[in-house]
Design a protein around this motif. Structure first.
Motif, PDB file in Angstrom:
ATOM      1  N   CYS A 107     -32.205 -83.196 -48.416  1.00  0.00           N
ATOM      2  CA  CYS A 107     -33.234 -83.853 -47.612  1.00  0.00           C
ATOM      3  C   CYS A 107     -34.355 -84.394 -48.500  1.00  0.00           C
ATOM      4  O   CYS A 107     -34.804 -85.527 -48.331  1.00  0.00           O
ATOM      5  CB  CYS A 107     -33.780 -82.859 -46.588  1.00  0.00           C
ATOM      6  SG  CYS A 107     -34.867 -83.616 -45.359  1.00  0.00           S
ATOM      7  N   ARG A 108     -34.776 -83.585 -49.458  1.00  0.00           N
ATOM      8  CA  ARG A 108     -35.885 -84.019 -50.330  1.00  0.00           C
ATOM      9  C   ARG A 108     -35.501 -85.288 -51.097  1.00  0.00           C
ATOM     10  O   ARG A 108     -36.291 -86.214 -51.203  1.00  0.00           O
ATOM     11  CB  ARG A 108     -36.230 -82.885 -51.298  1.00  0.00           C
ATOM     12  CG  ARG A 108     -37.509 -83.108 -52.089  1.00  0.00           C
ATOM     13  CD  ARG A 108     -37.880 -81.882 -52.893  1.00  0.00           C
ATOM     14  NE  ARG A 108     -36.822 -81.489 -53.809  1.00  0.00           N
ATOM     15  CZ  ARG A 108     -36.273 -80.274 -53.856  1.00  0.00           C
ATOM     16  NH1 ARG A 108     -36.677 -79.334 -53.036  1.00  0.00           N
ATOM     17  NH2 ARG A 108     -35.328 -79.998 -54.726  1.00  0.00           N
ATOM     18  N   ASP A 109     -34.277 -85.315 -51.610  1.00  0.00           N
ATOM     19  CA  ASP A 109     -33.862 -86.469 -52.412  1.00  0.00           C
ATOM     20  C   ASP A 109     -33.656 -87.729 -51.576  1.00  0.00           C
ATOM     21  O   ASP A 109     -33.982 -88.824 -52.019  1.00  0.00           O
ATOM     22  CB  ASP A 109     -32.543 -86.160 -53.136  1.00  0.00           C
ATOM     23  CG  ASP A 109     -32.723 -85.297 -54.365  1.00  0.00           C
ATOM     24  OD1 ASP A 109     -33.860 -84.800 -54.590  1.00  0.00           O
ATOM     25  OD2 ASP A 109     -31.739 -85.093 -55.093  1.00  0.00           O
ATOM     26  N   HIS A 155     -34.325 -88.151 -47.924  1.00  0.00           N
ATOM     27  CA  HIS A 155     -35.118 -88.453 -46.725  1.00  0.00           C
ATOM     28  C   HIS A 155     -36.618 -88.320 -46.952  1.00  0.00           C
ATOM     29  O   HIS A 155     -37.396 -88.668 -46.068  1.00  0.00           O
ATOM     30  CB  HIS A 155     -34.670 -87.549 -45.558  1.00  0.00           C
ATOM     31  CG  HIS A 155     -33.181 -87.594 -45.323  1.00  0.00           C
ATOM     32  ND1 HIS A 155     -32.438 -86.525 -44.889  1.00  0.00           N
ATOM     33  CD2 HIS A 155     -32.290 -88.617 -45.490  1.00  0.00           C
ATOM     34  CE1 HIS A 155     -31.157 -86.872 -44.782  1.00  0.00           C
ATOM     35  NE2 HIS A 155     -31.047 -88.128 -45.157  1.00  0.00           N
ATOM     36  N   HIS A 156     -37.004 -87.756 -48.082  1.00  0.00           N
ATOM     37  CA  HIS A 156     -38.412 -87.676 -48.499  1.00  0.00           C
ATOM     38  C   HIS A 156     -39.340 -87.119 -47.416  1.00  0.00           C
ATOM     39  O   HIS A 156     -40.331 -87.770 -47.052  1.00  0.00           O
ATOM     40  CB  HIS A 156     -38.896 -89.058 -48.952  1.00  0.00           C
ATOM     41  CG  HIS A 156     -37.909 -89.739 -49.876  1.00  0.00           C
ATOM     42  ND1 HIS A 156     -37.620 -89.260 -51.141  1.00  0.00           N
ATOM     43  CD2 HIS A 156     -37.120 -90.833 -49.701  1.00  0.00           C
ATOM     44  CE1 HIS A 156     -36.706 -90.036 -51.704  1.00  0.00           C
ATOM     45  NE2 HIS A 156     -36.374 -90.989 -50.856  1.00  0.00           N
ATOM     46  N   CYS A 176     -36.558 -83.085 -42.706  1.00  0.00           N
ATOM     47  CA  CYS A 176     -36.595 -84.067 -41.618  1.00  0.00           C
ATOM     48  C   CYS A 176     -35.906 -83.450 -40.392  1.00  0.00           C
ATOM     49  O   CYS A 176     -35.216 -82.426 -40.505  1.00  0.00           O
ATOM     50  CB  CYS A 176     -35.917 -85.368 -42.047  1.00  0.00           C
ATOM     51  SG  CYS A 176     -34.113 -85.261 -42.096  1.00  0.00           S
TER      52      CYS A 176
END
Ligand code: SF4
Ligand SMILES: [Zn+2]
Length: 122
Positions: A27-29, A31-32, A39
């Motif tokens: 998600c971090r990579d 969907h920021h 998210c």
């Protein structure tokens, strides 16, 4: 990041943590989300995967879900988890090597026979 307290067996606690770490990485990579959050889609995916793990009929005797002969996931969610793990899996080796190696070792365990199902105890 601690696994939910519902998981009491160390194997299941570790697997729950692996799910959380892989989902967060993915998600971090891609969907920021704000720091420390997921998210909405990844939150839903993580909750579903943890719920399946909690209700897994093989509990600590399980192999990885990818090898499972029962596969309890809904098809659409199984595909979403597969996509997430395909992205996060190789990156885990660099960012969380111990969890990654232990997960790979889990995958070497033979998948239990469907007849070995029993009631979840977590
Ligand atoms: S039944 Fe199979 S797919 Fe479902 S949680 Fe257990 S090992 Fe994973
Ligand atoms: Zn996300």
């Amino acid at each position: 990041m601690n696994p939910p307290p519902t998981f009491t067996h160390p194997r299941l606690r570790r697997e729950a943590k692996t799910i959380q770490v892989m989902t967060a990485l993915y998600c971090r990579d891609l969907h920021h989300p704000p720091a420390g959050t997921l998210c909405a889609d990844c939150q839903e995916l993580q909750e579903y995967a943890l719920q399946r793990l909690q209700r897994c009929p093989f509990q600590e005797d399980k192999s990885t879900c990818a090898k499972c002969r029962v596969h309890c996931y809904q098809p659409a969610l199984r595909e979403r988890v597969r996509v997430m793990m395909r992205y996060a899996g190789p990156r885990m080796l660099r960012r969380h090597p111990i969890l990654a190696v232990l997960h790979l070792l889990d995958g070497l365990r033979p998948a239990p026979e469907p007849a070995a199902r029993r009631a979840p105890k977590t």
